[in-house]
Scaffold this motif. Sequence first.
Motif, PDB file in Angstrom:
ATOM      1  N   CYS A 199      15.148  42.468  53.236  1.00 22.66           N
ATOM      2  CA  CYS A 199      14.555  43.727  53.961  1.00 22.66           C
ATOM      3  C   CYS A 199      15.181  44.007  55.371  1.00 22.66           C
ATOM      4  O   CYS A 199      14.860  42.970  56.224  1.00 22.66           O
ATOM      5  N   GLU A 200      15.897  44.918  55.541  1.00 22.69           N
ATOM      6  CA  GLU A 200      16.728  44.958  56.938  1.00 22.69           C
ATOM      7  C   GLU A 200      16.120  46.373  57.362  1.00 22.69           C
ATOM      8  O   GLU A 200      16.138  47.241  56.748  1.00 22.69           O
ATOM      9  N   ALA A 201      15.680  46.088  58.710  1.00 19.55           N
ATOM     10  CA  ALA A 201      15.471  47.455  59.532  1.00 19.55           C
ATOM     11  C   ALA A 201      16.211  48.105  60.196  1.00 19.55           C
ATOM     12  O   ALA A 201      17.361  47.280  60.884  1.00 19.55           O
ATOM     13  N   SER A 202      16.322  49.402  60.250  1.00 17.70           N
ATOM     14  CA  SER A 202      17.331  49.914  61.183  1.00 17.70           C
ATOM     15  C   SER A 202      16.839  50.814  62.080  1.00 17.70           C
ATOM     16  O   SER A 202      15.645  51.722  61.352  1.00 17.70           O
ATOM     17  N   GLY A 203      17.114  50.987  63.143  1.00 21.86           N
ATOM     18  CA  GLY A 203      16.488  51.640  64.189  1.00 21.86           C
ATOM     19  C   GLY A 203      15.211  51.415  64.855  1.00 21.86           C
ATOM     20  O   GLY A 203      14.569  52.083  65.805  1.00 21.86           O
ATOM     21  N   PHE A 204      14.602  50.089  64.355  1.00 21.37           N
ATOM     22  CA  PHE A 204      13.474  49.498  65.170  1.00 21.37           C
ATOM     23  C   PHE A 204      13.524  48.002  65.090  1.00 21.37           C
ATOM     24  O   PHE A 204      14.204  47.495  64.215  1.00 21.37           O
ATOM     25  N   THR A 205      12.786  47.127  65.720  1.00 22.36           N
ATOM     26  CA  THR A 205      12.758  46.094  65.743  1.00 22.36           C
ATOM     27  C   THR A 205      12.000  45.272  64.888  1.00 22.36           C
ATOM     28  O   THR A 205      10.759  45.438  65.167  1.00 22.36           O
ATOM     29  N   LEU A 206      12.224  44.750  63.886  1.00 21.94           N
ATOM     30  CA  LEU A 206      11.467  44.197  62.867  1.00 21.94           C
ATOM     31  C   LEU A 206      10.281  43.201  63.269  1.00 21.94           C
ATOM     32  O   LEU A 206       9.434  43.055  62.815  1.00 21.94           O
ATOM     33  N   ASP A 207      10.771  42.431  64.326  1.00 18.06           N
ATOM     34  CA  ASP A 207       9.844  41.152  64.797  1.00 18.06           C
ATOM     35  C   ASP A 207       8.592  41.804  65.511  1.00 18.06           C
ATOM     36  O   ASP A 207       7.701  40.947  65.952  1.00 18.06           O
ATOM     37  N   GLU A 208       8.396  42.984  65.543  1.00 19.57           N
ATOM     38  CA  GLU A 208       7.310  43.808  66.267  1.00 19.57           C
ATOM     39  C   GLU A 208       6.591  43.977  65.133  1.00 19.57           C
ATOM     40  O   GLU A 208       5.381  44.631  65.561  1.00 19.57           O
ATOM     41  N   TYR A 209       6.739  43.846  63.882  1.00 18.13           N
ATOM     42  CA  TYR A 209       5.996  44.369  62.856  1.00 18.13           C
ATOM     43  C   TYR A 209       5.631  43.407  61.814  1.00 18.13           C
ATOM     44  O   TYR A 209       6.370  42.270  61.601  1.00 18.13           O
ATOM     45  N   VAL A 210       4.495  43.547  61.144  1.00 17.06           N
ATOM     46  CA  VAL A 210       3.916  42.830  60.154  1.00 17.06           C
ATOM     47  C   VAL A 210       4.835  43.231  59.040  1.00 17.06           C
ATOM     48  O   VAL A 210       4.826  44.560  58.928  1.00 17.06           O
ATOM     49  N   VAL A 211       5.239  42.470  58.111  1.00 13.84           N
ATOM     50  CA  VAL A 211       6.155  42.652  57.089  1.00 13.84           C
ATOM     51  C   VAL A 211       5.580  42.347  55.777  1.00 13.84           C
ATOM     52  O   VAL A 211       5.135  41.215  55.636  1.00 13.84           O
ATOM     53  N   ALA A 212       5.346  43.224  54.868  1.00 17.19           N
ATOM     54  CA  ALA A 212       4.831  42.833  53.578  1.00 17.19           C
ATOM     55  C   ALA A 212       5.810  43.372  52.440  1.00 17.19           C
ATOM     56  O   ALA A 212       6.509  44.229  52.472  1.00 17.19           O
ATOM     57  N   TRP A 213       5.970  42.402  51.251  1.00 17.17           N
ATOM     58  CA  TRP A 213       6.453  42.702  50.011  1.00 17.17           C
ATOM     59  C   TRP A 213       5.485  43.033  49.257  1.00 17.17           C
ATOM     60  O   TRP A 213       4.367  42.456  48.850  1.00 17.17           O
ATOM     61  N   PHE A 214       5.757  44.267  48.311  1.00 15.52           N
ATOM     62  CA  PHE A 214       5.063  44.687  47.374  1.00 15.52           C
ATOM     63  C   PHE A 214       5.877  45.051  46.093  1.00 15.52           C
ATOM     64  O   PHE A 214       7.003  45.069  46.084  1.00 15.52           O
ATOM     65  N   ARG A 215       4.998  45.050  44.811  1.00 20.90           N
ATOM     66  CA  ARG A 215       5.855  45.193  43.711  1.00 20.90           C
ATOM     67  C   ARG A 215       5.122  46.203  42.678  1.00 20.90           C
ATOM     68  O   ARG A 215       3.908  46.143  42.707  1.00 20.90           O
ATOM     69  N   GLN A 216       5.873  46.907  41.733  1.00 18.53           N
ATOM     70  CA  GLN A 216       5.262  47.681  40.989  1.00 18.53           C
ATOM     71  C   GLN A 216       5.845  47.556  39.469  1.00 18.53           C
ATOM     72  O   GLN A 216       7.395  47.834  39.716  1.00 18.53           O
ATOM     73  N   ALA A 217       5.480  46.984  38.628  1.00 17.41           N
ATOM     74  CA  ALA A 217       5.958  47.154  37.269  1.00 17.41           C
ATOM     75  C   ALA A 217       5.645  48.422  36.485  1.00 17.41           C
ATOM     76  O   ALA A 217       4.490  49.102  36.954  1.00 17.41           O
ATOM     77  N   PRO A 218       6.382  48.595  35.384  1.00 19.24           N
ATOM     78  CA  PRO A 218       6.029  49.790  34.542  1.00 19.24           C
ATOM     79  C   PRO A 218       4.529  49.796  34.122  1.00 19.24           C
ATOM     80  O   PRO A 218       4.232  48.747  33.704  1.00 19.24           O
TER      81      PRO A 218
END
Length: 127
Positions: free
Chosen positions: A22-41
Amino acid sequence: QLQLVESGGGLVQPAGSLRLSCEASGFTLDEYVVAWFRQAPGKEREGVSCITTSGIMTHYVDSVQGRFTISRDNTKNTVSLQMDSLKPEDTAVYYCAALHGQSNPRGTWWEWAYDYWGQGTQVTVSS
């Protein structure tokens, strides 16, 4: 442009591995909590993993505990999800989401209102 972009999805056999980024553009990701989600059919979106701004604390849904690892690479402004011992039930579109670390949301991390979402990357686990 402020955005998150996921990459690394694909088709893999059961017991195989994938590494999502997950790459951030335009902001610094280390200032953010980051989560992974998933959605199955046909299923609701599910929180998979979360990492704090420092990277010291991580959280995983029970079904992936011990198989998935979330981590940060601040030099690349990315968060990764290493997925090992994959199972067919891991098949889903995987999304990353970011919430500014100065937020103080109530409730559990998978219920937070994240500031940014990626477009998703497909992970298919099948023989």
